[in-house]
Design an enzyme around this catalytic site. Structure first.
Site, PDB file in Angstrom:
ATOM      1  N   THR A 121       0.859  -1.184   0.000  1.00 56.00           N
ATOM      2  CA  THR A 121       0.000   0.000   0.000  1.00 56.00           C
ATOM      3  C   THR A 121       0.894   1.233   0.000  1.00 56.00           C
ATOM      4  OG1 THR A 121      -1.696  -1.171   1.248  1.00 56.00           O
ATOM      5  CG2 THR A 121      -1.825   1.230   1.227  1.00 56.00           C
ATOM      6  N   LYS A 132      -7.792   1.799  -3.268  1.00 58.42           N
ATOM      7  CA  LYS A 132      -7.425   1.426  -1.891  1.00 58.42           C
ATOM      8  C   LYS A 132      -7.536   2.631  -0.946  1.00 58.42           C
ATOM      9  CE  LYS A 132      -5.179  -0.918   1.415  1.00 58.42           C
ATOM     10  NZ  LYS A 132      -5.747  -2.071   2.102  1.00 58.42           N
ATOM     11  N   LYS A 164      -1.349   5.117   8.727  1.00 54.86           N
ATOM     12  CA  LYS A 164      -0.553   5.204   7.494  1.00 54.86           C
ATOM     13  C   LYS A 164      -1.458   5.400   6.278  1.00 54.86           C
ATOM     14  CE  LYS A 164       1.600   2.263   4.159  1.00 54.86           C
ATOM     15  NZ  LYS A 164       1.788   0.904   3.693  1.00 54.86           N
TER      16      LYS A 164
HETATM   17  P1  NAD Z   1       5.554  -6.252   7.187  1.00 56.81           P
HETATM   18  O1  NAD Z   1       6.361  -5.145   7.765  1.00 56.81           O
HETATM   19  O2  NAD Z   1       5.141  -7.393   8.048  1.00 56.81           O
HETATM   20  O3  NAD Z   1       6.340  -6.881   5.924  1.00 56.81           O
HETATM   21  C1  NAD Z   1       7.118  -6.125   5.035  1.00 56.81           C
HETATM   22  C2  NAD Z   1       8.422  -6.872   4.826  1.00 56.81           C
HETATM   23  O4  NAD Z   1       9.231  -6.169   3.860  1.00 56.81           O
HETATM   24  C3  NAD Z   1       9.270  -6.957   6.096  1.00 56.81           C
HETATM   25  O5  NAD Z   1       9.506  -8.318   6.413  1.00 56.81           O
HETATM   26  C4  NAD Z   1      10.561  -6.212   5.737  1.00 56.81           C
HETATM   27  O6  NAD Z   1      11.718  -6.772   6.328  1.00 56.81           O
HETATM   28  C5  NAD Z   1      10.575  -6.364   4.239  1.00 56.81           C
HETATM   29  N1  NAD Z   1      11.402  -5.408   3.509  1.00 56.81           N
HETATM   30  C6  NAD Z   1      11.522  -4.057   3.662  1.00 56.81           C
HETATM   31  N2  NAD Z   1      12.340  -3.544   2.747  1.00 56.81           N
HETATM   32  C7  NAD Z   1      12.776  -4.581   1.968  1.00 56.81           C
HETATM   33  C8  NAD Z   1      13.629  -4.687   0.820  1.00 56.81           C
HETATM   34  N3  NAD Z   1      14.207  -3.621   0.259  1.00 56.81           N
HETATM   35  N4  NAD Z   1      13.824  -5.913   0.294  1.00 56.81           N
HETATM   36  C9  NAD Z   1      13.249  -7.018   0.825  1.00 56.81           C
HETATM   37  N5  NAD Z   1      12.427  -6.967   1.902  1.00 56.81           N
HETATM   38  C10 NAD Z   1      12.195  -5.763   2.465  1.00 56.81           C
HETATM   39  O7  NAD Z   1       4.269  -5.555   6.527  1.00 56.81           O
HETATM   40  P2  NAD Z   1       2.913  -6.284   6.083  1.00 56.81           P
HETATM   41  O8  NAD Z   1       1.930  -6.248   7.198  1.00 56.81           O
HETATM   42  O9  NAD Z   1       3.258  -7.567   5.428  1.00 56.81           O
HETATM   43  O10 NAD Z   1       2.379  -5.220   5.001  1.00 56.81           O
HETATM   44  C11 NAD Z   1       2.974  -5.118   3.730  1.00 56.81           C
HETATM   45  C12 NAD Z   1       2.169  -4.107   2.929  1.00 56.81           C
HETATM   46  O11 NAD Z   1       0.802  -4.554   2.824  1.00 56.81           O
HETATM   47  C13 NAD Z   1       2.131  -2.708   3.556  1.00 56.81           C
HETATM   48  O12 NAD Z   1       2.220  -1.741   2.534  1.00 56.81           O
HETATM   49  C14 NAD Z   1       0.769  -2.676   4.238  1.00 56.81           C
HETATM   50  O13 NAD Z   1       0.242  -1.360   4.347  1.00 56.81           O
HETATM   51  C15 NAD Z   1      -0.061  -3.523   3.293  1.00 56.81           C
HETATM   52  N6  NAD Z   1      -1.228  -4.165   3.918  1.00 56.81           N
HETATM   53  C16 NAD Z   1      -1.116  -4.761   5.137  1.00 56.81           C
HETATM   54  C17 NAD Z   1      -2.233  -5.351   5.705  1.00 56.81           C
HETATM   55  C18 NAD Z   1      -2.138  -6.025   7.057  1.00 56.81           C
HETATM   56  O14 NAD Z   1      -3.183  -6.303   7.655  1.00 56.81           O
HETATM   57  N7  NAD Z   1      -0.928  -6.304   7.558  1.00 56.81           N
HETATM   58  C19 NAD Z   1      -3.460  -5.356   5.033  1.00 56.81           C
HETATM   59  C20 NAD Z   1      -3.533  -4.779   3.771  1.00 56.81           C
HETATM   60  C21 NAD Z   1      -2.407  -4.178   3.213  1.00 56.81           C
END
Ligand code: NAD
Length: 319
Positions: free
Chosen positions: A113, A188, A263
């Protein structure tokens, strides 16, 4: 609007190699579902624990994003925010370099997102590097990611949308092509602005009902079947009792964390400022959730906002 993804002919699971970058709360289970469906998935995350969990689910772990992208047909990114997406696409170090490493014509599915502007800039970078790209943010949370029931909101070309259809079908249940590049993020941000505002409205109504001597059950039984009906009331109800599966019944464990709502509303305000839309409630919701997130609500479900409203109401002595 509202086109459903169609499976592209000749894109069997065994023939498609996937690089999955970002194996966190969402990306981890999404990648695991692709493996379970028979796809060859090579993954990378900058956090070793995420890599270990992905390996246990059958993801082939690479030493860097570039190594994961080498030879892949599809590159999926599921990263925290826009700056991480740009770092992954064109940054240096183990977490960067995707654009240079991917073979020409690779299809990028950017599922994080991020802002509409960032999504469009990322799309331009992807195309300028000789690749194809869709923005494809999701809703449905970690449970939806685990169950393969996410909603995908997609921006990009109909051909690329069709090509990605079989993958979306593994990870999601409702997949909608919303328009050209950035349209997925636009959908979104609009949806989550509705969600933030509606949760505050429902919570304010319950607190007012408490002050007026209404039971939660009475207000729920009326509003759930009247014009106040909405997801924030009937699925994620902010008081315990009426909806047994809502986070309020487990002390507001998320669910959808306050930090993520803050966010997403920040992205909404960015879009409101860029477009000049006069959205009083959207802007208020962003302020309310920013404060909530800064003062203890970041890790709790966003429906915990009702406790802030109660506290503020008692503080004003409105009894
Ligand atoms: P998260 O922080 O659990 O996972 C993100 C991962 O990306 C982390 O493990 C981090 O180490 C990794 N990362 C960061 N930079 C990196 C790079 N350059 N190379 C490789 N890995 C890297 O976050 P999440 O909850 O999985 O959410 C991910 C996205 O989905 C966000 O944008 C969030 O807003 C969106 N989202 C989350 C939810 C939810 O309920 N968690 C729901 C809908 C959308």
């Amino acid at each position: 609007m509202g086109e459903e993804a169609q499976a592209a002919p000749g894109t069997g699971a065994s023939a498609t190699r996937i690089a999955f970058i970002g194996l966190g709360h969402m990306g981890g289970p999404m990648a695991a579902n692709l493996v379970a469906a028979g796809y060859s998935v090579t993954g990378f995350d900058v956090v070793p624990a995420a890599l270990e969990a992905a390996a246990a689910a059958g993801v082939v772990v690479a030493e860097s994003s570039a190594a994961a992208a080498d030879g892949a047909d599809v590159i999926i990114t599921m990263l925290p925010a826009g700056k991480h997406v740009f770092a992954a696409l064109e940054g240096e170090g183990p977490g960067g370099g995707l654009l240079a490493a991917a073979k020409p014509g690779s299809l990028f599915l950017e599922c994080s997102t991020i802002s509409v502007d960032d999504a469009r800039t990322a799309h331009e970078l992807i195309v300028a590097s000789g690749h194809r790209g869709l923005d494809a943010p999701v809703s449905g949370g970690v449970m939806g990611a685990e169950a393969g029931t996410l909603t995908f909101m997609v921006g990009g070309s109909p051909d690329d949308f069709a090509a990605a259809g079989p993958l979306f079908d593994v990870m999601g249940r409702r997949i909608v092509l919303c328009g050209g590049p950035g349209a997925g993020q636009a959908a979104k941000v609009c949806n989550n602005m509705i969600l933030g505002v509606s949760m505050i409205a429902v919570s304010e109504a319950f607190v007012l009902g408490e002050k007026l001597g209404l039971t939660h059950e009475a207000l729920f039984d009326v509003a759930a079947h009247a014009s106040g009906q909405c997801w924030s009331l009937t699925t994620n109800c902010p008081v315990p009792g009426p909806v047994p599966t809502s986070p309020a019944n487990r002390d507001y464990q998320p669910g959808f964390a306050g930090a993520l709502m803050a966010k997403d509303l920040g992205l909404a305000v960015e879009a409101l400022n860029a477009t000049g839309v006069d959205a009083v409630l959207g802007r208020s919701a962003e302020e309310i959730y920013r404060e909530f997130s800064l003062h203890g609500g970041a890790g709790t479900d966003f429906s915990g906002i009702i406790n802030s409203i109660r506290k503020a109401s008692n503080n004003t002595g409105s009894d």
